[in-house]
Enzyme design. Structure first.
Site, PDB file in Angstrom:
ATOM      1  N   ILE A 158     -16.571 -73.080 -45.166  1.00  0.00           N
ATOM      2  CA  ILE A 158     -16.443 -74.213 -44.242  1.00  0.00           C
ATOM      3  C   ILE A 158     -15.859 -75.425 -44.969  1.00  0.00           C
ATOM      4  O   ILE A 158     -14.950 -76.091 -44.452  1.00  0.00           O
ATOM      5  CB  ILE A 158     -17.806 -74.528 -43.579  1.00  0.00           C
ATOM      6  CG1 ILE A 158     -18.212 -73.348 -42.677  1.00  0.00           C
ATOM      7  CG2 ILE A 158     -17.743 -75.827 -42.774  1.00  0.00           C
ATOM      8  CD1 ILE A 158     -19.623 -73.430 -42.110  1.00  0.00           C
ATOM      9  N   ARG A 234     -26.938 -79.147 -43.025  1.00  0.00           N
ATOM     10  CA  ARG A 234     -28.353 -79.127 -42.696  1.00  0.00           C
ATOM     11  C   ARG A 234     -28.916 -80.525 -42.926  1.00  0.00           C
ATOM     12  O   ARG A 234     -28.590 -81.182 -43.929  1.00  0.00           O
ATOM     13  CB  ARG A 234     -29.116 -78.133 -43.585  1.00  0.00           C
ATOM     14  CG  ARG A 234     -28.906 -76.676 -43.205  1.00  0.00           C
ATOM     15  CD  ARG A 234     -29.584 -76.324 -41.873  1.00  0.00           C
ATOM     16  NE  ARG A 234     -29.463 -74.918 -41.531  1.00  0.00           N
ATOM     17  CZ  ARG A 234     -28.503 -74.380 -40.769  1.00  0.00           C
ATOM     18  NH1 ARG A 234     -27.550 -75.152 -40.259  1.00  0.00           N
ATOM     19  NH2 ARG A 234     -28.499 -73.090 -40.497  1.00  0.00           N
ATOM     20  N   GLU A 263     -35.107 -81.625 -36.466  1.00  0.00           N
ATOM     21  CA  GLU A 263     -34.442 -81.397 -35.172  1.00  0.00           C
ATOM     22  C   GLU A 263     -35.422 -80.827 -34.157  1.00  0.00           C
ATOM     23  O   GLU A 263     -36.246 -79.999 -34.527  1.00  0.00           O
ATOM     24  CB  GLU A 263     -33.280 -80.415 -35.355  1.00  0.00           C
ATOM     25  CG  GLU A 263     -32.185 -80.997 -36.210  1.00  0.00           C
ATOM     26  CD  GLU A 263     -31.082 -79.998 -36.547  1.00  0.00           C
ATOM     27  OE1 GLU A 263     -31.101 -78.888 -35.980  1.00  0.00           O
ATOM     28  OE2 GLU A 263     -30.227 -80.336 -37.359  1.00  0.00           O
ATOM     29  N   HIS A 281     -26.483 -80.777 -33.231  1.00  0.00           N
ATOM     30  CA  HIS A 281     -26.324 -79.503 -33.950  1.00  0.00           C
ATOM     31  C   HIS A 281     -25.453 -78.529 -33.138  1.00  0.00           C
ATOM     32  O   HIS A 281     -25.940 -77.484 -32.662  1.00  0.00           O
ATOM     33  CB  HIS A 281     -27.687 -78.876 -34.269  1.00  0.00           C
ATOM     34  CG  HIS A 281     -27.606 -77.832 -35.353  1.00  0.00           C
ATOM     35  ND1 HIS A 281     -28.605 -77.615 -36.259  1.00  0.00           N
ATOM     36  CD2 HIS A 281     -26.633 -76.942 -35.666  1.00  0.00           C
ATOM     37  CE1 HIS A 281     -28.265 -76.622 -37.077  1.00  0.00           C
ATOM     38  NE2 HIS A 281     -27.051 -76.206 -36.730  1.00  0.00           N
TER      39      HIS A 281
HETATM   40  C1  8YV Z   1     -26.447 -72.515 -35.168  1.00  0.00           C
HETATM   41  C2  8YV Z   1     -26.008 -72.829 -37.657  1.00  0.00           C
HETATM   42  O1  8YV Z   1     -26.921 -73.716 -34.706  1.00  0.00           O
HETATM   43  O2  8YV Z   1     -24.734 -70.973 -38.374  1.00  0.00           O
HETATM   44  C3  8YV Z   1     -25.616 -71.772 -38.639  1.00  0.00           C
HETATM   45  O3  8YV Z   1     -26.181 -71.769 -39.739  1.00  0.00           O
HETATM   46  O4  8YV Z   1     -26.650 -73.761 -37.974  1.00  0.00           O
HETATM   47  C4  8YV Z   1     -25.519 -72.740 -36.279  1.00  0.00           C
HETATM   48  O5  8YV Z   1     -24.386 -72.006 -36.118  1.00  0.00           O
HETATM   49  C5  8YV Z   1     -27.581 -71.560 -35.185  1.00  0.00           C
HETATM   50  O6  8YV Z   1     -27.657 -70.704 -36.244  1.00  0.00           O
HETATM   51  C6  8YV Z   1     -27.554 -70.822 -33.889  1.00  0.00           C
HETATM   52  O7  8YV Z   1     -28.188 -69.628 -33.926  1.00  0.00           O
END
Ligand code: 8YV
Length: 316
Positions: A158, A234, A263, A281
């Site tokens: 990312i 995060r 959250e 999020h």
């Molecule tokens: C989602 C995320 O909010 O991929 C992750 O680690 O934080 C997000 O894509 C979450 O996991 C949805 O299930």
């Protein structure tokens, strides 16, 4: 016989659960009353062989211990900070996540947040709606991106996708992560050094104990009153109380945040600030990314229970 699985989280549409039920004996935890949950753990949990969960709900060692026959945990999401990988791997349980399919959309949100903070979009929207334009109320100029330094904390998939986008805006890229990474000449000696060099600090690192509160008061002060923080990773990575203090005192210019420490709760002092942009999020929350994440999370279960290796296992 259909393999019994426990499904956690609230990201599963009804049609998908219906389709899932044709392949697995599903125990959908979010649909259970507290009494039904208690009964499930008394009896059916002992037979559960798979868990489907989300990046934010995860599964800890104590919960996993309630599933003695557990073979696989399939995580819908790339972040694994809510999953006790060590405990699961120690039991020989396969863990999978959904990398790659969300990278581009999460990187897009990081750039959208950076632009929103730099160009003050929410403030301008509020200004127009309140009639301040017509009333000729004073307006602060925004900040440009060209020639500025984007510091990326966490230069994985990312982080690198964010860098690709920001280069097109004429920004210089620097990064920090503990391990060596690609383009070593761009890596700074520490996170604080990265913040000191950066106009915009973008948090793209995994969460968990290793990065908890890594962005602390000293890092925020190094970023400074003309600097902006963007967090799409995060909430735990940033010391949120220190962030609110720095923003309120003008020691940090602005923040654009998609993730928070507790959250979905926010400290009122954070929500009251004008120099912040807040989203709930939603980095991967597009039709396309979520569809691909759901498909991959389920394909991992199908592969495992079909006697094939999982598609995207997390390696020990
Ligand atoms: C989602 C995320 O909010 O991929 C992750 O680690 O934080 C997000 O894509 C979450 O996991 C949805 O299930």
């Amino acid at each position: 016989m259909k393999a019994p699985i426990a499904v956690y989280g609230s990201v599963w549409p009804d049609e998908l659960l219906a389709a899932l039920e044709t392949r697995f004996a599903c125990h959908v935890m979010a649909r259970m009353t507290p009494a039904e949950t208690a009964a499930f753990f008394e009896t059916a949990a002992a037979q559960v062989r798979g868990v489907l969960t989300t990046g934010t709900v995860g599964i800890d060692a104590a919960l996993a211990a309630r599933f003695p026959l557990l073979e696989i945990v399939s995580v819908h999401g790339v972040g694994l900070d809510a999953v006790d990988i060590q405990a699961l791997h120690a039991r020989g349980i396969v863990v999978t996540n959904t990398p790659d399919v969300l990278t581009e959309d999460v990187a897009d949100l990081a750039v959208a947040l950076l632009l929103a903070a730099a160009r003050r979009l929410p403030q301008l929207d509020r200004y127009v709606r309140a009639g301040h334009w017509a009333a000729k109320r004073p307006l602060l100029p925004a900040r440009s991106l060209r020639g500025k330094v984007a510091g990326i904390y966490g230069y994985g998939r990312i982080g690198q996708a964010v860098a690709t986008r920001l280069r097109a805006f004429g920004m210089a890229i620097r990064y920090f992560q503990r391990s060596a990474g690609p383009e070593p000449a761009l890596r700074t000696a520490s996170l604080q050094a990265l913040a000191a060099e950066s106009d915009y600090l973008l948090v793209c690192t995994p969460g968990g104990a290793a990065t908890r509160h890594a962005v602390d008061a000293a890092v925020l002060d190094a970023l400074g009153p003309d600097g902006s923080l963007v967090n799409i990773a995060r909430g735990s990575v940033v010391d949120q109380a220190a962030l609110v203090d720095a923003l309120a005192a003008g020691r940090l210019g602005a923040a654009a945040l998609d993730v928070f420490e507790d959250e979905p709760n926010l400290p009122p002092a954070l929500a009251a600030l004008d120099n912040v942009v807040l989203t709930p999020h939603v980095g991967s929350f597009t039709h396309e990314a979520r569809q691909a994440m759901r498909a991959l999370a389920i394909d991992n279960l199908l592969a495992h229970f079909g006697g094939r290796p999982a598609l995207t296992p997390v390696l020990p």
